[in-house]
Scaffold this motif. Sequence first.
Motif, PDB file in Angstrom:
ATOM      1  N   SER A  39       0.845  -1.252   0.081  1.00 31.77           N
ATOM      2  CA  SER A  39      -0.116   0.034  -0.223  1.00 31.77           C
ATOM      3  C   SER A  39       0.850   1.358  -0.098  1.00 31.77           C
ATOM      4  O   SER A  39       2.073   1.180   0.313  1.00 31.77           O
ATOM      5  CB  SER A  39      -0.852  -0.188   1.188  1.00 31.77           C
ATOM      6  OG  SER A  39      -0.268   0.262   2.462  1.00 31.77           O
ATOM      7  N   ARG A  81       0.962   4.925   1.470  1.00 30.93           N
ATOM      8  CA  ARG A  81       0.435   5.741   2.563  1.00 30.93           C
ATOM      9  C   ARG A  81       0.851   7.358   2.028  1.00 30.93           C
ATOM     10  O   ARG A  81       1.972   7.374   2.327  1.00 30.93           O
ATOM     11  CB  ARG A  81       0.599   5.259   3.744  1.00 30.93           C
ATOM     12  CG  ARG A  81      -0.395   6.050   4.797  1.00 30.93           C
ATOM     13  CD  ARG A  81      -0.584   5.170   6.159  1.00 30.93           C
ATOM     14  NE  ARG A  81      -1.155   3.910   5.872  1.00 30.93           N
ATOM     15  CZ  ARG A  81      -1.433   3.016   6.794  1.00 30.93           C
ATOM     16  NH1 ARG A  81      -0.809   3.274   7.855  1.00 30.93           N
ATOM     17  NH2 ARG A  81      -2.004   1.833   6.360  1.00 30.93           N
ATOM     18  N   ARG A 118       5.608   3.791   0.467  1.00 29.19           N
ATOM     19  CA  ARG A 118       5.456   2.611   0.315  1.00 29.19           C
ATOM     20  C   ARG A 118       5.522   1.760   1.742  1.00 29.19           C
ATOM     21  O   ARG A 118       6.822   1.966   2.270  1.00 29.19           O
ATOM     22  CB  ARG A 118       6.270   1.883  -0.698  1.00 29.19           C
ATOM     23  CG  ARG A 118       5.983   0.556  -1.028  1.00 29.19           C
ATOM     24  CD  ARG A 118       6.825   0.183  -2.437  1.00 29.19           C
ATOM     25  NE  ARG A 118       7.348  -1.131  -2.060  1.00 29.19           N
ATOM     26  CZ  ARG A 118       7.790  -1.992  -2.924  1.00 29.19           C
ATOM     27  NH1 ARG A 118       8.056  -1.500  -4.158  1.00 29.19           N
ATOM     28  NH2 ARG A 118       8.572  -2.849  -2.621  1.00 29.19           N
ATOM     29  N   THR A 147       4.088  -5.099   2.615  1.00 30.02           N
ATOM     30  CA  THR A 147       2.750  -5.523   2.069  1.00 30.02           C
ATOM     31  C   THR A 147       1.701  -6.103   3.353  1.00 30.02           C
ATOM     32  O   THR A 147       2.074  -6.781   4.160  1.00 30.02           O
ATOM     33  CB  THR A 147       3.182  -6.937   1.425  1.00 30.02           C
ATOM     34  OG1 THR A 147       4.176  -6.586   0.660  1.00 30.02           O
ATOM     35  CG2 THR A 147       2.067  -7.686   0.530  1.00 30.02           C
ATOM     36  N   SER A 148       0.577  -5.684   3.124  1.00 26.52           N
ATOM     37  CA  SER A 148      -0.319  -5.897   4.041  1.00 26.52           C
ATOM     38  C   SER A 148      -1.213  -7.472   4.019  1.00 26.52           C
ATOM     39  O   SER A 148      -2.230  -7.496   3.590  1.00 26.52           O
ATOM     40  CB  SER A 148      -1.623  -4.670   4.013  1.00 26.52           C
ATOM     41  OG  SER A 148      -2.111  -4.539   2.640  1.00 26.52           O
ATOM     42  N   SER A 170      -4.285  -8.474   5.558  1.00 24.87           N
ATOM     43  CA  SER A 170      -5.705  -7.627   5.205  1.00 24.87           C
ATOM     44  C   SER A 170      -6.825  -8.255   4.741  1.00 24.87           C
ATOM     45  O   SER A 170      -7.910  -7.758   5.061  1.00 24.87           O
ATOM     46  CB  SER A 170      -5.216  -6.326   4.167  1.00 24.87           C
ATOM     47  OG  SER A 170      -5.030  -7.076   3.056  1.00 24.87           O
ATOM     48  N   HIS A 223     -10.799  -1.559   4.884  1.00 25.63           N
ATOM     49  CA  HIS A 223      -9.391  -1.232   5.517  1.00 25.63           C
ATOM     50  C   HIS A 223      -9.245   0.161   5.874  1.00 25.63           C
ATOM     51  O   HIS A 223      -7.829   0.254   6.041  1.00 25.63           O
ATOM     52  CB  HIS A 223      -8.606  -1.749   4.268  1.00 25.63           C
ATOM     53  CG  HIS A 223      -8.604  -3.283   3.644  1.00 25.63           C
ATOM     54  ND1 HIS A 223      -7.688  -3.778   2.714  1.00 25.63           N
ATOM     55  CD2 HIS A 223      -9.447  -4.052   4.093  1.00 25.63           C
ATOM     56  CE1 HIS A 223      -8.294  -4.988   2.575  1.00 25.63           C
ATOM     57  NE2 HIS A 223      -9.269  -5.305   3.679  1.00 25.63           N
ATOM     58  N   ILE A 246      -9.026   3.004   3.930  1.00 26.89           N
ATOM     59  CA  ILE A 246      -7.753   3.711   3.429  1.00 26.89           C
ATOM     60  C   ILE A 246      -8.065   4.999   3.007  1.00 26.89           C
ATOM     61  O   ILE A 246      -9.435   5.247   2.698  1.00 26.89           O
ATOM     62  CB  ILE A 246      -7.563   2.818   1.926  1.00 26.89           C
ATOM     63  CG1 ILE A 246      -6.769   1.425   2.473  1.00 26.89           C
ATOM     64  CG2 ILE A 246      -6.711   3.597   1.053  1.00 26.89           C
ATOM     65  CD1 ILE A 246      -6.950   0.502   1.308  1.00 26.89           C
ATOM     66  N   ASP A 248      -4.352  -1.128  -1.144  1.00 25.53           N
ATOM     67  CA  ASP A 248      -3.656  -2.288  -0.361  1.00 25.53           C
ATOM     68  C   ASP A 248      -3.777  -3.715  -0.886  1.00 25.53           C
ATOM     69  O   ASP A 248      -3.459  -4.772  -0.311  1.00 25.53           O
ATOM     70  CB  ASP A 248      -3.555  -2.277   1.228  1.00 25.53           C
ATOM     71  CG  ASP A 248      -4.804  -2.669   1.477  1.00 25.53           C
ATOM     72  OD1 ASP A 248      -5.841  -2.710   0.853  1.00 25.53           O
ATOM     73  OD2 ASP A 248      -4.829  -2.864   3.031  1.00 25.53           O
TER      74      ASP A 248
END
Lengths: 399, 244
Positions: free
Chosen positions: A68, A70, A74, A77-78, A81, A247, A249, A256
Motif C-alpha cells: 500500500s 500511504r 510505500r 505488504t499487508s 488484510s 481497510h 484507506i 493495499d
Amino acid sequence: MVLFENIFLAFRTLKANPLRSILILTGMAVGIAAVLHVVALGEVTQRKINKRLASLGSNVLQIRPNFSRRRGVRTETSVVSLKWEEAKELVDHSEVITATVPLYSGSKGVQFRDKNWNTRVVGTTPEYEFVNNEHLVEGRFFNQDELNRRSRVCVLGATVHEKLFGDRSPIGETIFITGKRYLVVGTLKAKGESWRSPDDQVFIPLTTAQQRLFGIKHVASILAQIRSADDYDEALFEIETTLRRNHRIHPEDGNDFRVRRQDFFLATIKDANKELGQFIMVIALVSLVVGGIGIANVMLISVTERIREIGIRRAIGAKKIHILTQFMTESIILGLLGGVLGIIGGIAFNQYRIGEGMILPMEWIAYSFMICAGIGTIAGIYPALRAANRNVIDSLRYE
Amino acid sequence: MQDVVKSYKMGSGEVPVLRDVKLSIKTNEYVAVMGPSGSGKSTLMNILGCLDTPSSGRYYFGSQDVKGLSDNQLSEIRNKHIGFVFQSFNLLPRVTALQNVELPLIYLGAAPSARKKMAREVLERVGLGDRMTHRPSELSGGQKQRVAIARALVTKPSLILADEPTGNLDSKTGTEIMGLFNKLHEQGNTIILVTHEEYIAEYAKRIIRLRDGLIDRAALSKKGAWIQFLSKMESETSPEETSD
C-alpha cells in the motif's frame, strides 16, 4: 512435353553437382524449417493457453494483498488484510459478483503409508469447485457441513493422487498432513501444465486450514466470479469501494490490494510468445532471402558453365523461351527441393523440440512450397534471361 | 521445297567480313565453301544457317526473306529446315546419343514416342544402331560426328550445313563421313560444306571460294583439278583423333 523434359533436365543438372546443390539448398531448408518450427510452436503454445483458459473458469477475478502507499510512502505488504468476511460481503452486496471463494494455502508435507510428498495445501470453500471450473474424477468435493465443522477431509489434485496412491483409488483412505489424519473424499481431474502446477495441490476446508493447520485468521486471496466479462469495470469498482472502506484507506492512498483477471498472465505469455515468433520469423525470412541469393548465384554459375550447351540448343532450334523455361524450371526445382528439405527438417526439429502433441501445420507446409517456388522463380529470372538472350554464335564458339 | 534460291548481298560499314556476296544455291545441290581463315567462311555459314542476319542485303531462305524474321521465327527455321554439323560435334555431353538426336524434335514439339522412333531410325541410317545409349564420351570421333549428322537429319531439313565436319577426324574417318554426306546427297538432301581442305571440298559438286569476303570468281574450278593435291593431303594428315 517440354516441361517434363525441363524437369528431367533440371534433376540431371542437380545430380551432376550434388555437393553444390546440397550446400545451396541448406540455406533455403533452414529458413523453411525455422518458419515451420515457429508456426508449430506458436500453435502448440496457443493450444496450451486455450486449454488452460478453459480450465481456469471464466470471468474470475483474483484479489490479492499488495503494497500500500500511504501518502506516497510505500509500506509493507499487508498480507493479513484480506478476510473471509469480506469475501462474503462482496457477494452479498453486489449484483455483478456471483460468487467469491476465499483461499489460503501453504506448502506442507503429505503422507500416505510410506509415501511422502511435498505439496501445496489449499484451504477454501465448496464454491471453489465451480468457480475454478474443477472436475472430479472420483468422490466429491467437501461440503458446507464439513466446512462448518472444520472437518479433516481433503480433495486431492491429480499429481498428489498419483504420487501417493499411484493407480489406486484413494477415496476413503486416510492421509497425514503434518501428522494429522485427513480423510480423502475426492480426486480432481488433471488440468495440465502451467507455471505452477494446478494439479499438485490438496484442498481442505478453509476453516480447517485457518484454525487447525496454519493457525491464521486472514485469507491469502479471494476469487470473485463476475456475471459476465462486461461487468468487469463495475465489479472492480464494487471491490475497490468495499475493500477500501473495510481497510480504512485514506482517499489519497493507493489500494493495499490488487485485482487482476486470472487470464491476464496468459495474455502476457501469449504476447511474449507472439513476439518471439515474430523474431524467429524475421530470422527465417532472412535465411530465405539468403537462400534465394544462393540459388541465383548457383544459377548464374550453371548458365556460365553451359554456354556451349545453350548455343547448341539454340542452333538446333530452341527458342529463347525454351532456354528461359529450362533455366527457370531448374531454379524453381532448386527452390522446391530446398523447401522439401526444409519441411522434412522442420518436422524433424518439431518432433525433437515439441515431441508429444506436435502438430503438422499443413497450411504452412503448403505456404512453404509456394514461398519456395516463389523464391526459385525470382532467383531464376535474371540468370535465365541472361541464358536466353545470349548470342547464339558466340555461345556456340564458347570454350 | 522447290526452287531453293538463296541470294545474299552484304555491305557493312565498319569491318566488312563479307562484301556484296551474291550466291544462290538450289535444292539438292552439294556445295563446298572454301577459303583461307578470315575469308568470311564462318560468317557466310552463320548467315546461311540463320544463326545471324546480314547487316544489309537480303537472304532468301526458300521464298522467305530472312531479314524481317523474329528470333523465334529464325529458331523455327533452324529447327525445321536446317541441320547443323559442326567441326567439334557439339553434342550434349551428359546425355545419350539417342537423346542428342531427339533434341531438335523436342523443340519441334513431337510426342516422346514419335521422337524416339524417328531418332532411332536416323541413328540406324548413319550406322549407329548399336550405339544409341552411349554417351558422347564413350564414342569415337567418327561416331560422334555420325550422331551429330543424325541429329541434323532428324527433322528432315531442306538444308544440311556442315562446318569443317572432318576437321577433328583422321583422314580415314573423315573419308567415311564424307561418304555418308555423298549418300545423303544422293538421297536428295541439299548440302553446304564449309572446309579449307581441298580434298574434302572435292566431294562437293560445286566449289565456292571466298577471299577477303568476296567470292573468288576466278577460282571457280572444275572438279578433278585437285586430284594430285588430294593424294598429297591424304599422306600428310596424321591419323590422330581428337576427343571433344
